[in-house]
Design an enzyme around this catalytic site. Structure first.
Site, PDB file in Angstrom:
ATOM      1  N   ARG A   1      -1.129  -1.901   3.573  1.00 19.45           N
ATOM      2  CA  ARG A   1      -0.413  -1.273   2.471  1.00 19.45           C
ATOM      3  C   ARG A   1      -1.001  -1.704   1.133  1.00 19.45           C
ATOM      4  O   ARG A   1      -1.168  -0.906   0.239  1.00 19.45           O
ATOM      5  CB  ARG A   1       1.073  -1.656   2.556  1.00 19.45           C
ATOM      6  CG  ARG A   1       1.965  -0.441   2.378  1.00 19.45           C
ATOM      7  CD  ARG A   1       3.395  -0.725   2.793  1.00 19.45           C
ATOM      8  NE  ARG A   1       3.552  -0.626   4.245  1.00 19.45           N
ATOM      9  CZ  ARG A   1       4.655  -1.004   4.893  1.00 19.45           C
ATOM     10  NH1 ARG A   1       5.659  -1.548   4.235  1.00 19.45           N
ATOM     11  NH2 ARG A   1       4.728  -0.861   6.199  1.00 19.45           N
TER      12      ARG A   1
ATOM     13  N   ASP B   1       2.723 -13.759   3.899  1.00 16.12           N
ATOM     14  CA  ASP B   1       3.138 -13.956   2.528  1.00 16.12           C
ATOM     15  C   ASP B   1       4.632 -14.280   2.372  1.00 16.12           C
ATOM     16  O   ASP B   1       5.015 -15.336   1.848  1.00 16.12           O
ATOM     17  CB  ASP B   1       2.804 -12.594   1.896  1.00 16.12           C
ATOM     18  CG  ASP B   1       2.847 -12.631   0.434  1.00 16.12           C
ATOM     19  OD1 ASP B   1       3.770 -12.013  -0.081  1.00 16.12           O
ATOM     20  OD2 ASP B   1       1.985 -13.304  -0.172  1.00 16.12           O
TER      21      ASP B   1
END
Lengths: 322, 322, 322, 322
Positions: A172, A103
C-alpha cells in the site's frame, strides 16, 4: 531475566513460525523459560499465555502463518488496555518480550515499554519489507516468490492470447514487492507508490512493446501505486488508449505458504538475535539484518524512518523491458 | 490422407502443448505431414500455417499455454469467414484437422465439416471439464491443483487471523473445479452453478463451524455459483449475518503453468487418438477418455449433451466439513 | 566498442538465462551488437556464434539451464585452442566478452585476455556460491530452495517412520548450500567440507535427539563433507552406533528448474553490470553484488581468494537443533 | 457398532492423512466413536490408541506423511503378536478397523480377522499403485508429480550439457510410476519391471535420439526394472556403447509432500467408503475406486491378484519419443 514472552502481531507473514522457534530454542538454550502470547496484543490483554518448550515448536519451521495467531486489538490502543496487558505479563513473570510484526506492532511494543517499563525487542515480520532497520523483513522473499509464480503462470496465458495483463501485488505504501517481482517477472511496466505513473505513458509503453513484436505485456501494480489499484489503472489506460487489459489481483495468496529458505534463515537469525538482545540488556530496539550482519535499531527510529526502494533497480527494470 | 492440420482454440489450457506434440509425433510416425495453424480460426482465415516436425515440438510437453496461440474469431462465425478458412486449408493440402479446444471450438469445427466437407476430430482442451464425451478435459487437473495450492496458502492466513475467506474459482456454467478444489481444500461450503445456495444457509454453516471450534472457514465459489461471484455472495452473507468475509478471486492464474502428470498423459493420449481417428476414417467426432479408455463421441452429441457433476462427491464434501 | 559476446561455461545454473537476457538488452540499449557463443569455450573454438537481439531472449527469464548451452572444453586448455578461439572472435568482430560461469570459466577468460588481449568481464554463475567477489552467485538461491523442498518432503516420511535420514547436497569444496539448507530445513547435524565431523559425535547427536523426543533426525551432508559423501558418513555412523540411516543423494535436481526471484534479479543486475563494466573500459574483472551494491573484483583475485562460510550461522544451526 | 479404529501401515504415502480425516469425520457423523492406532500393528500390540474427534484431524488434509505414524512390526507376524493386538482392541471396545496401507498391511488385517474375528476393511495407501481392486492407490498421483518435477529440472541440465540421464523412480515390482512419469516427462526410454530391457537396445535408442537432433536423452528406470536399478543399467549401457550416462536416484523424496488434489479427493472418498463398508456389515474387503465409482474387493483377492500396467500407454510412450 528468567522468563520471556514472544508474540506475533499485525498481518501474518511466512517465516513467523521460524522466528518463534528460534526465540524458544535460543531462549531455552540460554536457560530462560519462554511463554507464547496468542493472538498478539489481544491475547496479552486476555491473558492467553502458553509455555513453549523446544518440542512445542518442532515441525513448525516450514509452516506458513503463525502458530501463535495474530489479531488487531483496539483495546490495546487505550492506556487501560495496555495496563491490563502489562499486569498479565507481570503476573506471569514475563520479564522481557520479543514482538514479531510490523510498524504498528512496533509502536504498540514501544508504548508498553514506555508506560510499563517492560523490556521489548522487535523483530521485523511483514511481507511488505517496509520496515527501517533491516535490509529484508521476514516474509518478503516468500511473498515475492509466490507473486512471481503467479506472474509466470499468467504470462503463459497472456502470450497464448496476445493479451495485456495488469497484476496487482501487495504494497500500500511501499513498492518493494512490486519492484522485485516486476524485474524477476519481466514486467513491461512496474507501478510503485513511490513513483506516480501517467496512464498515457503506461499505454504508450504497452503499444510500443507490441510494435517491438512482444505478444503480451505484463504490468505489475503495487496496491498503492494508483488510485483503485490495478483495476483503477487498467480503466484509466483503457479510457486513454482503447487497450483492454485483463486484471488480476493476487491478494491474500501472497501471505501464506511455506517460507523460502531465505525467509527461514532470516527469521531464525532474527529470532535468536531478539533473545540475545534481551539478554544483553538491550530494550526498545528492533533487530534486523543489514549487509548480512545483525543490527540493532532503536524502535523509535525504526517506526519513524522510511526505507527507500533501490532506484537503480527501478531504472534497470526499464532497460530490461526492451 | 497425406497432410493434417492441428490447432488450439478458445481459452488456453495447460496440456495443449502436450496434445499438439502428440498429434505431430503420432502423425509423422504414421507417415503424415503435420501443419500447425496459429491463433485458431483466426489463423485459419489468415492462412497462418506452419509445418511441424518432431523436433519443432521438442521441449514443449512441460510448458503451459499453447505454442500455436489461440484467439476468438468473429469472422469465422460468418459463412464467408469459414469459406476463406476452408480455401486456405485446401490450398495447403490439409486433408484433416485435429481441433483442440472447448465447446465453441467444437461447434466451429462441426460447421467447417458440414459446409466444406473437411474431416475434423475434436480433442477436449479446456480447464472447466464441462465437455461431454470425456471424463476429464485437458487442463482440468492442473487448474484444480493450482487453485488448491492457492487455497492451502490462504488457509495459513485464515487460521492465523480467525477469518472467513470466500475464494472464487473458474466455472461459469459448471462446478467441476469448485467441487474438486472444495473437497481437496477442505472447504466448509462449496457453491456450484448446479446448485443454488441461500446466503442465510451459508452464513449459518460458517457460524456453526466457528461454534465447533474451527478457527477459520473457507467458502469455495464457482464463478457462476452466485450473481456477482464470490464478491456477490460475500456481500449477501455479510448483509444477512454480520460476518465479514475476505474475498479472493483466483482468476487467470488457474489457466497457466506447467501441466500436471495427469494432464500431460491425458493430452498425449488424446492427441494421438485424434490422429488415429482421422486415419481410421472417422470424422466429426470428439476423442475422449472414459473409464481410462479412449472413446469417440459425435461432435454434435458432444456439444449438445451436458456432463453432470458427481452428486455423491458433493454430499461427501458436506460430511467431511464436520 | 561495437560488438560484444556472451557465453555460459562450466556447470549450468538457474538464472544464467536471466543474465544472458540482461547482457543482450543492456548491450542493445547502449548501442552495441551482441552475439551469443554457444557451448562455452568449445563453441568459441568451433565458431558457433549467433546474433542475439532483444526478442531472441524473450521468454527465457524463467527458464532453468542455459539457452546458450555449456560444455567443458579440453582444447581450450591448450594455447592452440585459445588462439583458435581468439581468431574466431576477431573475425566476428567481437571486441569484448561477458563470461558467465564459475572458477574454471574465470581462469579461461583470464588466459584469453592475457594471451590475446581480448577484454573480458566475468559474472558469477554457479550454484555452489564459492566464488570470491560476490555475496551470492547466480543459481545459489534456487539450488538451496530446491534442496530445501526435498528435505521438507523427506521429513514427512522420516517423521512418519521414526527414521534418520542423511541427505547429500551439492558442494565439493564449500558448504554454502549445506549450511543454508541445513538451517532452513531444521537439520539436526550439518556436515561441511570446512569443518570435519567425527562420526561418533554425529551418532551421539542423533541419539540425543531421539532422547529429547524427536521422532526423526535429518543430517545434511555436503558432497565434500566426508569421504564418500552422505553414504560414506552413514556407513561410518552405522558401524560406530548401530543407527541405520537412510541415505538420499539429491544430485542433479539441484541444478535445474525455474530460478527464484532472488536469482533472477541478481542475474539481471550482474548481466547488466557486466556490459557496463566493458563499456567503462574495465577488463579482467568479475562483477559481483556485495552488500546489495555492484562491486568489481579483479579476475585474478576472484580465482585466488576464498570465500568463507558464515561461522555465526553455523553455530546458530547447532542451537536451533535443540 | 459403536467404536472403530483406524491405522496406517507399511510405507507412508501422501494422502494418508486425508483418509484418516475422512474415516474420523464420516464415522463421527454416523454416530461412531473413532480411535487412532499409532505406528500400525506395532502400536496395536503396544496398545498405543488415541481417541480422534473431528477437530483432531483439522488442518491435516494437506500434510504429507501420516499423523498416526507407521512402522513395520515383526511381532505381528507371529500368532502371539496378533493375539495381543486383538486383546488390546477388545479392551478398548474397538469393533471394526479401517486399515490404510499396501499389500502387506492387507495380509496382516486379513489374518487378524480370520484368527480373531475382528471386522476389517482395507483402503489402498501406497505410492506404487500396485494394489488390485482400485484404479489408483492413495499417494500414487503425488509421487508421480514429484518425480515429474524432478525430471523437468534434470532436463534443463541435460539439455544445457548434451547429456544422457538415467533416473530411477520407485517401483520394485510394478512400473506404474515409471510409465506415467516417463510419458509425462517425455522420456526417450522407459524401463519397467514388467518388461525386461536389453542394454544394447537401450543404447541404440539413445544414439538414435542423438542422430535425430535431440540434445539430451532421459531414461526413466523403475527400481526393479534392471538388476542394480538405474545405476546397474547405466553401467551395462556404458560397457556396450561408450555412452556415459549420469544417474540420479530420486528415492524418498517421492514419498513425502503435500498430496495432490486427486490424492486428497481419492483418499477422502476411500476413507469415507471404508467406514460405510463397516457400517454396512462388510468385512474382509478392500475399498477402491474403479471407473470413478466405489468398489469393494475381498481382501483375499486384493492380495492375490495382480494389477497390470496399461500396455497401450507403454506403446504410446515409444511413439511419442520420436
Amino acid at each position: 531475566m528468567k522468563r520471556i514472552g514472544v508474540f506475533t502481531s499485525g498481518g501474518d507473514a511466512p517465516g513467523m513460525n521460524a522466528a518463534i522457534r528460534a526465540v524458544v530454542r535460543t531462549g531455552v538454550a540460554a536457560g530462560l523459560e519462554v511463554v507464547g502470547i496468542r493472538s498478539g496484543y489481544e491475547g496479552m490483554i486476555a491473558g492467553d499465555l502458553i509455555p513453549l518448550g523446544p518440542r512445542d515448536v518442532a515441525n513448525t519451521l516450514q509452516r506458513g502463518g503463525t502458530m501463535l495467531f495474530t489479531a488487531r486489538s483496539k483495546e490495546f490502543l487505550t492506556p487501560e488496555g495496555r495496563a491490563k496487558a502489562a499486569a498479565n505479563l507481570r503476573t506471569a513473570g514475563v520479564e522481557g518480550l520479543v514482538c514479531i510484526g510490523g510498524d504498528g506492532s512496533y509502536r504498540g511494543a514501544l508504548k508498553l515499554m514506555q508506560e510499563h517499563d517492560i523490556p521489548v525487542v522487535g523483530a521485523p515480520g511483514t511481507i511488505d519489507n517496509d520496515l527501517y532497520g533491516s535490509d529484508y523483513t521476514i516474509g518478503f522473499d516468500t511473498a515475492v516468490n509466490i507473486a512471481l509464480d503467479a506472474i509466470d503462470r499468467i504470462r503463459d496465458t497472456a502470450a497464448s492470447h496476445s493479451r495485456v495483463f495488469f497484476i496487482e501485488v501487495m504494497g500500500r505504501h511501499a513498492g518493494f514487492i512490486a519492484l522485485e517481482v516486476g524485474i524477476a517477472g519481466g514486467a513491461e511496466v512496474i507501478v510503485l507508490p513511490e513513483d506516480p505513473v501517467d496512464p498515457s505513458v503506461c499505454a504508450e509503453v504497452i503499444r510500443d512493446s507490441s510494435r517491438k513484436g512482444k505478444r503480451s505485456s505484463i504490468v505489475v501494480v503495487a496496491e498503492g501505486g494508483y488510485p483503485g489499484g490495478a483495476q483503477g489503472l487498467a480503466e484509466a489506460v483503457k479510457t486513454r488508449s482503447g487497450i483492454e487489459p485483463k486484471v488480476t489481483v493476487l491478494g491474500h495468496i501472497q501471505r501464506g505458504g511455506s517460507p523460502t529458505a531465505m525467509d527461514r534463515v532470516l527469521a531464525s537469525r532474527l529470532g535468536a538475535a531478539g533473545v540475545e538482545a534481551l539478554l544483553a540488556g538491550k530494550r526498545g530496539v528492533a533487530v534486523g539484518q543489514i549487509n548480512d550482519e545483525i543490527a540493532l535499531t532503536p524502535l523509535e527510529e525504526a517506526v519513524q524512518q522510511r526505507k527507500d526502494i533501490n532506484r537503480l533497480k527501478y531504472k534497470l527494470a526499464q532497460v530490461l523491458a526492451l
